[in-house]
Enzyme design. Structure first.
Site: not given
Lengths: 408, 408
Positions: B162, B188, B199, B280, B403, B408
Site C-alpha cells: 500500500t 507489507k 503486525t 512512513e 498522513n 488512508s
C-alpha cells in the site's frame, strides 16, 4: 522544546485581566539561567495562613525540585509560603548536584522571604540533564523579595515560559456567603505534555479560606478531569507541577462551597485548554468525547488512545474527517469495544454507526467542520454508560520543526 | 497511508533472490480494487499436507478477513491451502457487507483452487470503512488459479503493497538431517505499525515438515520478539496478519530442529526490520536495547516507551543525541526505574550514568553516531537482569506529509 516561534493561531486575543488575590504578590527577574534578554525567574510570596495543595508528575525520573515539593506537601500553614520557579533549565537528571541546587535555592528563598525552608516550593523547567547554574538565581533573591507586587501576575506567567508562544492565565470570581472569593492561576507548557500525571507548571491562587487537607482533596479530584485529560504528544515531563495556594484573606470559608469548587474546576480546565492551544505546532483545538463505554475509566482509555494517535492527529491537521483512523484508535486502546455497536460523530455529524458508515452521511458536511479551529469528535461505544472528555491538538510540520531542530 | 512516494532511503539495494519453496506457487493480477495500473491481488496456493500457523491483530475493531482467518487456524491439513490478499481496501469497519465480501472471496477462491473453504485464508489492506468491491476480485480468480507460478514470489510481494515504497522479502536455507530446508517470506507495512500485536501482512513459506500445532507455537513465540518488537507510529492496524505455511515437501522433519527454529526466527526478524525501514517518512533505522530492568516485560515496556516517544523520534530525525528525552521516556513508561541507577549509551558511547551525564562524555562523539543511518540506543536500568530490544524509525516531515494530506 526550544526556540520560541510565532504565536499559536489558537492563542486567546489577550492575557485576561487578573484580580488582586489578597495575600499573594509576585516578582520576576532576568537571571540569565539560559535565555538572554527576558525574565526567567519568578517568585510568588503568600501570607501566613496560606494552605498549599499540589499534584506532581508520576515519572520515575522526576526532577529534583519535584521530589523536594512532594516531601513538603501538607506542612504547617501558619508561616506563609513561597514559590520560586526558573525557566531554561529543568534541573532533571542532574544527580546529586541537582539536589544541592534545590537546597541552595530553597535556603536563599527562605532567607529572603523570612520563611521556613519547609514552605518554599520550587520548580525548574527547560533542558534536561544540564547542571542548573543556581548562583544566577540565588544572587537575585534579595532583588526578587524587594520587588514583590500583588499586580505582577502576568509578568510571572511570562517568566515561566519555555517553548510557550503566549503567557497563560485564567481567573474566576464567585460569591460565597454573600462575599466575593477570587481565583487566579497561571500555567506554562506546550510540549512533553501527556495525561495520567499532573501536567506542566501551574500555579493557582485564591483568597478563599479552606483547610489544607480539603484543598488537596479538591485539587487532586479536579486534576483528574482537567490537566490529566489533556495531551499534546503523549510525552510526560519530568517536572510537571501544579500548586494551588489559598490565602484565606477574603475571610470566606469555602470548605463546603460547591460554588467555589466549580469555579476552581473552571479555572483549572481553562488553564488546561490554554496549554493544549499552545501545543507545539498546533493549528486545531480538539475535544474528544467518548460515551457508552463499560466504565468511565474505559472511556478515558479510548479517548486518550484517539487523542494520542499520530494518524488521527495528522488527519486532523489535514482537515480530513478520517473516521477510519478513529475506529483504529479505539480498536487498539485495550479497553473493550464492539465494532458493530460503535458510532462516530464529527462536529455533531453522525459519520458512522453500528459498524459501518452512516447511510445518510455526506462527507462534505464533516469536511466543513474539519476546516474550523475547534474540532469535536464523539465516539459512542454502545456498551455501557462510561464517559470521558479529553482535549488535544493536531500533529503538524510545526511539531517536527520545533523538536527535530533544537535541543530541548 | 496513501500515495506511494520516493523509495525509502533505508531500502535494501534489491529484492533478495528467493528459492522455490516446493509445494507453493503464486499469481497476481491488476483487479483495480482501488489502485490503477498495478497488480493489487495475489494468490498463493499450497500443496496438500501444508501446515498453516498464524497470528493476528488484537484490535477490538479487527477487520472481517481477520475474524475469518482466526476461526480457521488449526484446521485439517490434508487438502492443502490458499491465501488470497488484496491491497487498496482493508474491508475493515464495513459491517455485515464486509463479512459477505469475505464469504464471496473465500467461496470463489475455494472453487478456483479446488480447496475446502476452511483452508482459504484472506486478507485485505488499505482504506478503512469503504465497501470492498469484491466482484473485481472474484471475477479474476479463475485467471489467478490458471497462472500460478512457483517463481512469482517477488510479484506477490509487490501486489500486497500500500504505502510501502519497496517490496519486502527475506529467505534462509538451512541444513537439517543432511538435507536442505528453505524458508522464504514476504511482508507489507509502513504505517499504522505498532507492537503487542501481530503486525501488518506477512506470509512465510517453507518446505520443512512440521506438525501444525508445533508450528503455531513456534510462530507465536518468535512473533513476540520480532514483529511485536517493532513500531513505526504506535498505531495498530485493524488488519495485521502473519501466516506461516509449511508444505513438508522437503521431506525433512523439522519439528525438533533448533536450526530450523533459528532460521525461521531470522526470516521473521529480517522482515520485521524491513517494515521499519519502510516506515512512513523514515530516514533512520533505530535499535533500542534495554538491559538491567526488573524483568524482560519491564525492559520491553521501557524500550517501547522510548521507541514510541515523539520527542525521542524527532530528536533522532534531527541527529541530536538528546539523551534527556530518553530519560523522560523511561520515566513515563510505567515500569520501575531509578534515576540514580540509569545509564544511557548512544552507538556504544556512554553518555549518562548513575543519574547524570558521564563526566568523560564528549557530545561530538555521540553526534557523529547520530549522523549515520543505523542508530543504536542502549539504556541500562540498573535494577535487575530483564532485557529487550525493539526497532523503530525516526519521525520526520515525511510522516506528516504522507498522513495529513491523503485519506488512508
Amino acid at each position: 522544546m526550544a526556540k520560541i516561534t510565532a504565536v499559536s493561531p489558537l492563542a486567546p486575543e489577550a492575557f485576561p485581566k487578573m484580580p488582586i488575590i489578597d495575600g499573594v504578590s509576585f516578582s520576576t527577574v532576568a537571571a540569565g539561567v539560559k535565555y538572554e534578554g527576558r525574565a526567567d525567574v519568578m517568585l510568588a510570596k503568600m501570607a501566613p495562613g496560606t494552605a498549599v495543595a499540589g499534584v506532581f508528575t508520576q515519572s520515575a525520573t522526576r526532577s529534583a525540585p519535584v521530589l523536594d515539593c512532594q516531601r513538603k506537601l501538607g506542612g504547617p500553614t501558619h508561616d506563609g509560603a513561597a514559590i520560586l520557579v526558573n525557566s531554561g533549565n529543568s534541573n532533571a537528571f542532574t544527580g546529586r548536584n541537582g539536589l544541592d541546587a534545590v537546597a541552595q535555592i530553597v535556603s536563599a528563598s527562605a532567607r529572603a522571604c523570612d520563611l521556613p525552608e519547609a514552605r518554599v516550593f520550587t520548580a525548574s523547567t527547560g533542558v534536561i540533564g544540564e547542571p542548573l547554574p543556581f548562583e544566577r538565581i540565588t544572587d537575585r533573591l534579595e532583588t526578587l523579595a524587594a520587588t514583590l507586587d500583588p499586580a505582577a501576575m502576568e509578568a510571572a506567567a511570562s517568566a515561566i515560559m519555555t517553548t510557550d508562544t503566549f503567557a497563560k492565565g485564567a481567573t474566576a470570581s464567585v460569591e460565597v456567603a454573600g462575599k466575593i472569593v477570587s481565583i487566579a492561576g497561571i500555567a506554562k507548557g506546550s510540549g512533553m505534555i501527556a495525561p495520567d500525571m499532573a501536567t506542566m507548571l501551574v500555579y493557582i491562587f485564591t483568597d478563599g479560606k479552606i483547610d489544607q487537607a480539603n484543598l488537596q482533596t479538591l485539587v487532586a479530584a479536579h486534576n483528574e478531569n482537567t490537566f490529566n485529560c489533556i495531551t499534546v504528544d503523549s510525552d510526560t515531563s519530568t517536572s510537571d507541577s501544579l500548586l494551588v495556594c489559598a490565602t484565606g484573606a477574603s475571610g470566606v470559608d469555602v470548605d463546603d462551597s460547591q460554588t467555589f469548587s466549580d469555579a476552581l474546576h473552571g479555572v483549572m480546565q481553562e488553564l488546561a485548554h490554554l496549554v493544549v492551544k499552545d501545543g507545539e505546532g498546533a493549528t486545531k483545538f480538539v475535544e474528544i468525547t467518548v460515551t457508552g463505554a463499560a466504565s468511565d475509566r474505559d472511556a478515558k482509555t479510548h479517548a486518550l488512545s484517539v487523542a494520542n494517535s499520530p494518524l488521527v492527529k495528522t488527519a486532523i491537521a489535514g482537515e480530513d474527517p478520517n473516521w477510519g483512523r478513529v475506529v483504529m484508535a479505539i480498536g487498539k486502546s485495550g479497553a473493550p469495544a464492539d465494532r458493530d455497536r460503535l458510532s462516530i460523530n464529527f462536529g455533531g455529524i453522525m459519520v458512522a454507526k453500528e459498524g459501518w458508515v452512516n447511510p445518510d452521511y455526506v462527507e462534505a458536511d464533516a469536511a466543513a467542520h474539519m476546516k474550523g479551529q475547534n474540532i469535536r469528535i464523539h465516539a459512542d461505544i454502545g456498551l455501557g454508560s462510561g464517559e470521558a472528555t479529553v482535549w488535544t491538538c493536531d500533529l503538524t510540520h510545526g511539531y517536527i520543526e520545533i523538536n527535530a531542530d533544537y535541543r530541548s
